[in-house]
Design a protein around this motif. Structure first.
Motif, mmCIF file in Angstrom:
data_model
loop_
_atom_site.group_PDB
_atom_site.id
_atom_site.type_symbol
_atom_site.label_atom_id
_atom_site.label_comp_id
_atom_site.label_asym_id
_atom_site.label_seq_id
_atom_site.Cartn_x
_atom_site.Cartn_y
_atom_site.Cartn_z
ATOM 1 N N GLN A 53 -11.165 -4.049 -5.415
ATOM 2 C CA GLN A 53 -10.482 -2.746 -6.169
ATOM 3 C C GLN A 53 -11.870 -2.018 -6.902
ATOM 4 O O GLN A 53 -11.887 -1.077 -6.859
ATOM 5 C CB GLN A 53 -9.525 -3.255 -7.314
ATOM 6 N N ALA A 54 -12.589 -2.915 -7.521
ATOM 7 C CA ALA A 54 -13.726 -2.439 -8.222
ATOM 8 C C ALA A 54 -14.716 -1.690 -7.152
ATOM 9 O O ALA A 54 -15.180 -0.678 -7.383
ATOM 10 C CB ALA A 54 -14.638 -3.562 -9.036
ATOM 11 N N ASN A 55 -14.973 -2.281 -6.070
ATOM 12 C CA ASN A 55 -15.738 -1.828 -5.168
ATOM 13 C C ASN A 55 -15.160 -0.541 -4.293
ATOM 14 O O ASN A 55 -15.857 0.491 -4.167
ATOM 15 C CB ASN A 55 -16.004 -2.912 -3.981
ATOM 16 N N ARG A 56 -13.852 -0.398 -4.346
ATOM 17 C CA ARG A 56 -13.228 0.805 -3.753
ATOM 18 C C ARG A 56 -13.492 1.819 -4.837
ATOM 19 O O ARG A 56 -13.806 3.121 -4.254
ATOM 20 C CB ARG A 56 -11.856 0.516 -3.493
ATOM 21 N N VAL A 57 -13.359 1.648 -6.142
ATOM 22 C CA VAL A 57 -13.475 2.705 -6.962
ATOM 23 C C VAL A 57 -14.915 3.218 -6.926
ATOM 24 O O VAL A 57 -15.154 4.392 -7.049
ATOM 25 C CB VAL A 57 -13.039 2.255 -8.421
ATOM 26 N N ASP A 58 -15.749 2.359 -6.890
ATOM 27 C CA ASP A 58 -17.274 2.562 -7.193
ATOM 28 C C ASP A 58 -17.481 3.291 -5.666
ATOM 29 O O ASP A 58 -18.300 4.431 -5.754
ATOM 30 C CB ASP A 58 -18.243 1.431 -6.947
ATOM 31 N N HIS A 59 -17.008 2.872 -4.462
ATOM 32 C CA HIS A 59 -17.293 3.871 -3.194
ATOM 33 C C HIS A 59 -16.615 4.947 -3.193
ATOM 34 O O HIS A 59 -17.403 6.213 -2.744
ATOM 35 C CB HIS A 59 -16.820 2.774 -2.076
ATOM 36 N N TRP A 60 -15.469 5.286 -3.833
ATOM 37 C CA TRP A 60 -14.836 6.612 -3.896
ATOM 38 C C TRP A 60 -15.834 7.428 -4.952
ATOM 39 O O TRP A 60 -15.939 8.803 -4.568
ATOM 40 C CB TRP A 60 -13.550 6.515 -4.357
ATOM 41 N N PHE A 62 -19.004 7.169 -5.218
ATOM 42 C CA PHE A 62 -20.202 7.519 -4.844
ATOM 43 C C PHE A 62 -19.953 8.894 -3.787
ATOM 44 O O PHE A 62 -20.578 9.796 -3.467
ATOM 45 C CB PHE A 62 -20.777 6.546 -3.930
ATOM 46 N N TYR A 63 -18.806 8.608 -3.008
ATOM 47 C CA TYR A 63 -18.250 9.749 -1.950
ATOM 48 C C TYR A 63 -18.126 10.882 -2.553
ATOM 49 O O TYR A 63 -18.711 11.846 -2.328
ATOM 50 C CB TYR A 63 -16.913 9.266 -1.501
ATOM 51 N N GLN A 64 -17.410 11.038 -3.872
ATOM 52 C CA GLN A 64 -17.446 12.390 -4.696
ATOM 53 C C GLN A 64 -18.881 12.802 -5.125
ATOM 54 O O GLN A 64 -19.182 14.076 -4.971
ATOM 55 C CB GLN A 64 -16.670 12.139 -5.869
ATOM 56 N N ALA A 65 -19.696 12.084 -5.496
ATOM 57 C CA ALA A 65 -21.012 12.296 -6.169
ATOM 58 C C ALA A 65 -21.749 12.960 -4.645
ATOM 59 O O ALA A 65 -22.468 14.042 -4.670
ATOM 60 C CB ALA A 65 -21.798 11.082 -6.560
ATOM 61 N N ARG A 66 -21.681 12.474 -3.555
ATOM 62 C CA ARG A 66 -22.215 13.005 -2.378
ATOM 63 C C ARG A 66 -21.844 14.106 -2.009
ATOM 64 O O ARG A 66 -22.465 15.118 -1.431
ATOM 65 C CB ARG A 66 -22.160 11.672 -1.313
ATOM 66 N N GLN A 107 -27.260 17.476 5.382
ATOM 67 C CA GLN A 107 -26.855 16.537 6.351
ATOM 68 C C GLN A 107 -27.115 15.124 5.861
ATOM 69 O O GLN A 107 -25.985 14.304 6.246
ATOM 70 C CB GLN A 107 -27.830 16.728 7.577
ATOM 71 N N GLU A 108 -27.840 14.777 5.234
ATOM 72 C CA GLU A 108 -28.035 13.237 4.567
ATOM 73 C C GLU A 108 -26.889 12.967 3.955
ATOM 74 O O GLU A 108 -26.504 12.010 3.912
ATOM 75 C CB GLU A 108 -29.410 13.094 4.026
ATOM 76 N N GLN A 109 -26.656 13.914 2.931
ATOM 77 C CA GLN A 109 -25.486 13.591 2.025
ATOM 78 C C GLN A 109 -24.119 13.465 2.756
ATOM 79 O O GLN A 109 -23.245 12.869 2.394
ATOM 80 C CB GLN A 109 -25.598 14.501 1.063
ATOM 81 N N GLY A 110 -24.091 14.285 3.636
ATOM 82 C CA GLY A 110 -22.820 14.231 4.593
ATOM 83 C C GLY A 110 -22.632 12.769 5.117
ATOM 84 O O GLY A 110 -21.538 12.458 5.247
ATOM 85 N N ARG A 111 -23.726 12.245 5.862
ATOM 86 C CA ARG A 111 -23.848 11.133 6.261
ATOM 87 C C ARG A 111 -23.576 9.970 5.544
ATOM 88 O O ARG A 111 -22.812 9.307 5.533
ATOM 89 C CB ARG A 111 -25.408 10.867 7.009
ATOM 90 N N LYS A 112 -24.238 9.994 4.264
ATOM 91 C CA LYS A 112 -23.927 9.046 3.239
ATOM 92 C C LYS A 112 -22.422 9.012 2.609
ATOM 93 O O LYS A 112 -22.028 7.887 2.206
ATOM 94 C CB LYS A 112 -24.943 9.411 2.111
ATOM 95 N N LYS A 113 -22.094 10.386 2.366
ATOM 96 C CA LYS A 113 -20.500 10.359 2.206
ATOM 97 C C LYS A 113 -19.621 9.848 3.172
ATOM 98 O O LYS A 113 -18.657 9.138 2.534
ATOM 99 C CB LYS A 113 -20.222 11.766 1.929
#
Length: 196
Positions: A53-60, A62-66, A107-113
């Motif tokens: 759950q913590a990892n999921r929140v972190d990854h989302w 990061f997704y928003q930041a990207r 493009q890099e941010q899109g890939r990382k997102k």
């Protein structure tokens, strides 16, 4: 000499009652041991659920930041293209270099997102798989608690029939506990939904 007191044999349990009490005691001891083992595994599963759950929140996050970084880079590209219009050759070349840098950044941010999204979705799958097993342990715990209660009443009433009734939730509780321990796909979804 004083006479010996006679032992009161009327209040002593009958041999069949002693056998029932011994059977109940052994069954309860085995169930308590099994519940303890299941509790350890269930606690570990709960920890993995919390981590997922913590990892999921972190990854989302990061997704928003990207996503924000990608949009800022795209907006910067548009601004640079507009600013480049009508500029002289040397300035035009400088703008084109900056535009290429920001396009590469977008493009890099899109890939990382996209990677962050995949990671978040995998974290959700990990959480759901752990929750499936957690439900099995919860149901096992509830069924075995009911069984132990029935066994306690059996010891008081001295009824063998009640002992056998107590074996029904015992069997299902052990089955659900073993399912959780072994990773079997036994999951009474309707019952879990009712209790959730």
């Amino acid at each position: 000499m004083e006479p010996l007191e006679l032992v009161d044999t009327e209040n002593e349990p009958a041999p069949s009652d002693r056998k029932l009490n011994a059977t109940v005691a052994i069954t309860v001891a085995l169930l308590a041991t099994f519940m303890g083992i299941c509790k350890v595994k269930d606690d570990n599963i709960n920890q993995s659920m919390q981590q997922a759950q913590a990892n999921r929140v972190d990854h989302w996050a990061f997704y928003q930041a990207r996503n924000v970084r990608e949009e800022v880079a795209k907006a910067t590209v548009v601004q640079l293209k507009l600013a480049a219009a009508g500029r002289s050759g040397v300035e035009q070349a400088n703008y084109q270099d900056a535009i290429k840098q920001y396009e590469a950044l977008a493009q890099e941010q899109g890939r990382k997102k996209a990677e962050s999204r995949v990671d978040a979705e995998n974290d959700q799958k990990t959480y759901d798989a752990a929750n499936f097993r957690d439900d099995q342990f919860d149901l096992s715990d509830a069924l075995l608690a009911i069984a132990i209660s029935l066994l306690a009443v059996t010891a008081l009433t001295q009824l063998w029939a009640l002992y056998f009734v107590g074996l029904v939730p015992t069997a299902f509780g052990v089955l659900m506990g073993l399912s959780g321990l072994a990773g079997w796909a036994i999951h009474p979804s309707a019952l879990i939904a009712l209790l959730s």
